[in-house]
Design an enzyme around this catalytic site. Structure first.
Site, mmCIF file in Angstrom:
data_model
loop_
_atom_site.group_PDB
_atom_site.id
_atom_site.type_symbol
_atom_site.label_atom_id
_atom_site.label_comp_id
_atom_site.label_asym_id
_atom_site.label_seq_id
_atom_site.Cartn_x
_atom_site.Cartn_y
_atom_site.Cartn_z
ATOM 1 N N GLY A 170 38.546 43.574 31.092
ATOM 2 C CA GLY A 170 38.021 42.367 30.738
ATOM 3 C C GLY A 170 39.188 41.560 30.534
ATOM 4 O O GLY A 170 38.674 40.643 29.563
ATOM 5 N N SER A 171 40.059 41.610 31.026
ATOM 6 C CA SER A 171 41.096 40.641 30.814
ATOM 7 C C SER A 171 40.535 39.058 30.995
ATOM 8 O O SER A 171 40.926 38.126 30.513
ATOM 9 C CB SER A 171 42.717 40.761 31.393
ATOM 10 O OG SER A 171 42.640 40.531 32.863
ATOM 11 N N ASN A 172 39.916 38.960 32.114
ATOM 12 C CA ASN A 172 39.255 37.808 32.816
ATOM 13 C C ASN A 172 38.401 37.287 31.754
ATOM 14 O O ASN A 172 38.204 36.002 31.354
ATOM 15 C CB ASN A 172 38.635 37.637 34.214
ATOM 16 C CG ASN A 172 39.813 37.673 35.145
ATOM 17 O OD1 ASN A 172 40.247 36.369 35.349
ATOM 18 N ND2 ASN A 172 40.120 38.593 35.791
ATOM 19 N N LYS A 216 17.888 50.241 42.580
ATOM 20 C CA LYS A 216 18.826 49.044 42.191
ATOM 21 C C LYS A 216 17.904 47.891 41.900
ATOM 22 O O LYS A 216 18.452 47.041 41.220
ATOM 23 C CB LYS A 216 19.618 48.900 43.835
ATOM 24 C CG LYS A 216 20.764 47.637 43.687
ATOM 25 C CD LYS A 216 21.627 47.778 44.832
ATOM 26 C CE LYS A 216 22.592 46.608 44.899
ATOM 27 N NZ LYS A 216 23.579 46.818 45.888
ATOM 28 N N MET A 246 32.380 45.716 39.050
ATOM 29 C CA MET A 246 32.745 46.444 40.017
ATOM 30 C C MET A 246 31.466 46.958 40.822
ATOM 31 O O MET A 246 31.608 48.076 41.300
ATOM 32 C CB MET A 246 33.810 47.583 39.793
ATOM 33 C CG MET A 246 34.768 47.398 38.943
ATOM 34 S SD MET A 246 35.869 45.959 39.570
ATOM 35 C CE MET A 246 36.685 46.871 40.953
ATOM 36 N N ARG A 247 30.464 46.318 41.279
ATOM 37 C CA ARG A 247 29.453 46.364 41.922
ATOM 38 C C ARG A 247 28.895 45.582 42.963
ATOM 39 O O ARG A 247 29.047 44.265 42.462
ATOM 40 C CB ARG A 247 28.307 46.978 41.128
ATOM 41 C CG ARG A 247 28.432 48.222 40.405
ATOM 42 C CD ARG A 247 27.262 48.401 39.445
ATOM 43 N NE ARG A 247 27.482 49.701 38.553
ATOM 44 C CZ ARG A 247 27.515 50.796 39.082
ATOM 45 N NH1 ARG A 247 26.772 51.310 40.212
ATOM 46 N NH2 ARG A 247 27.889 51.965 38.377
ATOM 47 N N ASN A 306 32.096 34.973 40.917
ATOM 48 C CA ASN A 306 32.962 35.978 40.835
ATOM 49 C C ASN A 306 34.515 35.638 41.170
ATOM 50 O O ASN A 306 34.719 34.714 41.441
ATOM 51 C CB ASN A 306 32.416 36.840 41.966
ATOM 52 C CG ASN A 306 33.326 38.343 42.103
ATOM 53 O OD1 ASN A 306 33.440 38.837 40.858
ATOM 54 N ND2 ASN A 306 33.709 38.737 43.201
ATOM 55 N N HIS A 359 38.021 37.074 42.671
ATOM 56 C CA HIS A 359 38.469 38.135 43.574
ATOM 57 C C HIS A 359 39.838 38.086 43.582
ATOM 58 O O HIS A 359 40.495 36.899 43.847
ATOM 59 C CB HIS A 359 37.822 37.947 44.944
ATOM 60 C CG HIS A 359 38.189 39.157 45.836
ATOM 61 N ND1 HIS A 359 37.712 40.407 45.965
ATOM 62 C CD2 HIS A 359 39.071 38.963 47.127
ATOM 63 C CE1 HIS A 359 38.466 41.163 46.687
ATOM 64 N NE2 HIS A 359 39.353 40.407 47.488
HETATM 65 C C1 GRF Z 1 40.586 41.340 38.507
HETATM 66 O O1 GRF Z 1 41.840 41.601 39.560
HETATM 67 C C2 GRF Z 1 39.447 40.658 39.399
HETATM 68 O O2 GRF Z 1 40.114 39.729 40.192
HETATM 69 C C3 GRF Z 1 38.600 41.703 40.142
HETATM 70 O O3 GRF Z 1 38.739 42.675 39.318
HETATM 71 C C4 GRF Z 1 39.731 42.608 38.259
HETATM 72 C C5 GRF Z 1 39.102 42.647 36.803
HETATM 73 O O4 GRF Z 1 40.410 42.668 35.895
HETATM 74 N N1 GRF Z 1 37.348 41.305 40.587
HETATM 75 P P1 GRF Z 1 39.764 42.451 34.144
HETATM 76 O O5 GRF Z 1 38.758 43.470 33.947
HETATM 77 O O6 GRF Z 1 39.493 40.931 34.123
HETATM 78 O O7 GRF Z 1 41.293 42.575 33.594
#
Ligand code: GRF
Length: 228
Positions: A24-26, A77, A102-103, A119, A121
């Site tokens: 969850g750093s983003n 789903k 992650m899905r 999203n 990436h």
């Molecule tokens: C990030 O590298 C993002 O680009 C990818 O998954 C990772 C998530 O990292 N989709 P975080 O959980 O936000 O730290």
């Protein structure tokens, strides 16, 4: 809306829902950029598919409601993503943020939030979609990689590209060192893309995302200062 001369308009507060599966750093960078005032938005819910996601701790710390929804608790789903869409709509979510979710998101959610799901990436799409974008870049030997914020469609990282940031790839990079370099840019461009959306500067024409104003805003080699 009627406009009054001399009145400074602030765009209205954008309501966000975040989906995350892990660290969850983003998610944290978006929270920080809201708290610093860079981004005028509020996060009303964090939804995770993983009860051990560290993102849950972060939500708690910032008094953000969180919900754990595991796919295996739903018959299929479609029902799972319809339920997520219900939870988001119920809270008035206008833009859905996939921050390390992650899905591959199901159609039931995409249809209800068409061009309203973003999203991030960790590669310059359309290169290296799917898992381990950074490792794919190192293994391939590219000299430039980066990250991409895009709208989510039914494919795997195939939706219209909103914004990208580029970083160099050095010959002695590993997946870890490149990931670290890219992650720093992720934390800048994701809040920035959300800000552009919140300001009503983003429109979509087929595969193309048009950003009103400065065209160079869509490729950030030196992203603007956001809170770190
Ligand atoms: C990030 O590298 C993002 O680009 C990818 O998954 C990772 C998530 O990292 N989709 P975080 O959980 O936000 O730290």
């Amino acid at each position: 809306m009627q406009k009054f001369p001399g009145f400074v308009y602030n765009y209205t507060m954008l309501t966000l829902g975040v989906l995350a599966s892990g660290r969850g750093s983003n998610f944290q960078s978006i929270v920080d950029n809201i708290e610093s005032g860079f981004l005028r938005a509020k996060i009303v819910v964090l939804i995770t598919d993983n009860p051990d996601a560290y993102a849950l701790e972060r939500a708690k710390k910032h008094n953000i409601e969180s919900i754990v929804l595991k796919p295996k608790d739903f018959p299929d789903k479609n029902t799972y993503y319809a339920h997520i869409a219900d939870e988001l709509e119920k809270r008035g979510v206008e833009l859905v943020i996939l921050a390390g979710f992650m899905r591959v998101v199901g159609k039931a959610l995409i249809d209800r939030y068409r061009n309203k799901i973003m999203n991030i990436h960790p590669a310059l799409l359309p290169s290296f979609p799917g898992l381990h974008g950074q490792k794919q870049a190192v293994d391939y030997g590219v000299k430039i990689s980066g990250c991409t914020v895009h709208f989510v469609d039914e494919g795997m990282d195939t939706g219209a590209i909103i914004i990208q940031a580029a970083v160099p790839v050095y010959h002695d990079d590993t997946e870890e060192t490149l990931s670290e370099r890219i992650l720093k840019q992720e934390h800048k461009i994701f809040p920035y893309a959300i800000k552009l959306y919140a300001e009503g500067r983003i429109s979509v024409d087929g595969r193309k995302v048009i950003i009103k104003g400065d065209q160079k805003d869509s490729l950030l080699i030196n992203p603007p200062p956001a809170a770190t």
